[in-house]
Design a protein around this motif. Structure first.
Motif, PDB file in Angstrom:
ATOM      1  N   SER A  17       0.826  -1.202   0.000  1.00  0.00           N
ATOM      2  CA  SER A  17       0.000   0.000   0.000  1.00  0.00           C
ATOM      3  C   SER A  17       0.862   1.255   0.000  1.00  0.00           C
ATOM      4  O   SER A  17       1.989   1.245   0.504  1.00  0.00           O
ATOM      5  N   ARG A  19       0.055   5.777   0.197  1.00  0.00           N
ATOM      6  CA  ARG A  19      -0.893   6.882   0.195  1.00  0.00           C
ATOM      7  C   ARG A  19      -0.227   8.099  -0.418  1.00  0.00           C
ATOM      8  O   ARG A  19       0.768   8.596   0.110  1.00  0.00           O
ATOM      9  N   TYR A  60     -13.908   6.169 -10.186  1.00  0.00           N
ATOM     10  CA  TYR A  60     -12.649   5.453 -10.329  1.00  0.00           C
ATOM     11  C   TYR A  60     -12.562   4.749 -11.673  1.00  0.00           C
ATOM     12  O   TYR A  60     -13.583   4.318 -12.225  1.00  0.00           O
ATOM     13  N   VAL A  64      -8.882   0.173 -10.932  1.00  0.00           N
ATOM     14  CA  VAL A  64      -8.498   0.425  -9.537  1.00  0.00           C
ATOM     15  C   VAL A  64      -9.674   0.344  -8.574  1.00  0.00           C
ATOM     16  O   VAL A  64      -9.481   0.477  -7.358  1.00  0.00           O
ATOM     17  N   ARG A  67      -9.704  -1.049  -4.860  1.00  0.00           N
ATOM     18  CA  ARG A  67      -8.331  -1.045  -4.330  1.00  0.00           C
ATOM     19  C   ARG A  67      -7.853   0.357  -3.945  1.00  0.00           C
ATOM     20  O   ARG A  67      -7.080   0.508  -3.006  1.00  0.00           O
ATOM     21  N   PHE A  68      -8.308   1.353  -4.676  1.00  0.00           N
ATOM     22  CA  PHE A  68      -7.889   2.740  -4.444  1.00  0.00           C
ATOM     23  C   PHE A  68      -9.050   3.531  -3.864  1.00  0.00           C
ATOM     24  O   PHE A  68     -10.213   3.264  -4.169  1.00  0.00           O
ATOM     25  N   LEU A  81      -4.762   9.886  -2.247  1.00  0.00           N
ATOM     26  CA  LEU A  81      -5.096   8.669  -2.962  1.00  0.00           C
ATOM     27  C   LEU A  81      -4.507   7.507  -2.174  1.00  0.00           C
ATOM     28  O   LEU A  81      -3.287   7.324  -2.144  1.00  0.00           O
ATOM     29  N   GLN A  82      -5.385   6.780  -1.517  1.00  0.00           N
ATOM     30  CA  GLN A  82      -4.970   5.579  -0.797  1.00  0.00           C
ATOM     31  C   GLN A  82      -4.971   4.424  -1.781  1.00  0.00           C
ATOM     32  O   GLN A  82      -6.002   4.132  -2.392  1.00  0.00           O
ATOM     33  N   MET A  83      -3.832   3.786  -1.925  1.00  0.00           N
ATOM     34  CA  MET A  83      -3.681   2.699  -2.893  1.00  0.00           C
ATOM     35  C   MET A  83      -3.335   1.415  -2.150  1.00  0.00           C
ATOM     36  O   MET A  83      -2.282   1.352  -1.494  1.00  0.00           O
ATOM     37  N   LEU A  86      -1.548  -3.208  -4.302  1.00  0.00           N
ATOM     38  CA  LEU A  86      -0.870  -2.701  -5.495  1.00  0.00           C
ATOM     39  C   LEU A  86      -0.322  -3.832  -6.348  1.00  0.00           C
ATOM     40  O   LEU A  86       0.123  -4.882  -5.842  1.00  0.00           O
ATOM     41  N   ASP A  90       0.290  -1.121 -11.767  1.00  0.00           N
ATOM     42  CA  ASP A  90       0.022   0.209 -11.197  1.00  0.00           C
ATOM     43  C   ASP A  90       1.251   1.106 -11.269  1.00  0.00           C
ATOM     44  O   ASP A  90       1.175   2.297 -10.937  1.00  0.00           O
ATOM     45  N   TYR A  94       2.291   9.340 -11.051  1.00  0.00           N
ATOM     46  CA  TYR A  94       0.943   9.758 -10.662  1.00  0.00           C
ATOM     47  C   TYR A  94       0.908  11.284 -10.550  1.00  0.00           C
ATOM     48  O   TYR A  94       1.764  11.887  -9.892  1.00  0.00           O
TER      49      TYR A  94
END
Length: 116
Positions: A17, A19, A60, A64, A67-68, A81-83, A86, A90, A94
Motif C-alpha cells: 500500500s 498513500r 474510479y 483500480v 483497491r484505491f 489517494l490511498q492505494m 498494489l 500500477d 501519478y
C-alpha cells in the motif's frame, strides 16, 4: 502562483500500500474537482480517480475500483489517494489535477513503482 505538490510515491512490493498526497496552494481549493491521473512508460495518461469539490461524489477507473480510494481535506487543501493491493501494472508517474470548466492545473508528478 498556483502549485500542486504531490508526495508519497515510492517503491513497494506486490500487494503493498501507498498513500499519495497532493497539496494545493494559490487556488480556492474547495472550488475544484480534484483528480489523480497516472502515466506509465509508453502509455497515455489515464484518469485514475476523481472527487468533487466537497467530496460528495467520487469515481474510479475500472482497473483500480475496490483497491484505491480518493479523499480530500479542504481545510488542509489536500487530496489523497490511498492505494491498496498494489500490482506491477500500477507502476506509473501519478499526477494530481485541479479542474473546473474554466481552468485546470497539474502537479509535477510522483513515481510509484510496484515490484513483483
Amino acid at each position: 502562483q498556483v502549485q500542486l505538490v504531490e508526495s508519497g510515491g515510492g517503491t513497494v512490493q506486490y500487494g503493498g500500500s501507498l498513500r499519495l498526497s497532493c497539496a494545493g496552494s494559490g487556488i480556492t481549493f474547495s472550488s475544484y474537482t480534484m483528480r489523480w491521473y497516472r502515466q506509465a512508460p509508453g502509455k497515455e495518461r489515464e484518469l485514475v480517480a476523481a472527487i468533487t469539490n466537497f467530496g460528495g461524489s467520487t469515481n474510479y477507473a475500472d482497473s483500480v475500483k475496490g483497491r484505491f480510494a480518493i479523499s480530500r481535506d479542504n481545510v488542509k487543501n489536500t487530496v489523497y489517494l490511498q492505494m491498496n493491493s498494489l500490482k506491477p501494472e500500477d507502476t506509473a508517474v501519478y499526477y494530481c489535477n485541479a479542474y473546473t470548466l474554466r481552468r485546470g492545473y497539474w502537479g509535477q508528478g510522483t513515481q510509484v513503482t510496484v515490484s513483483s
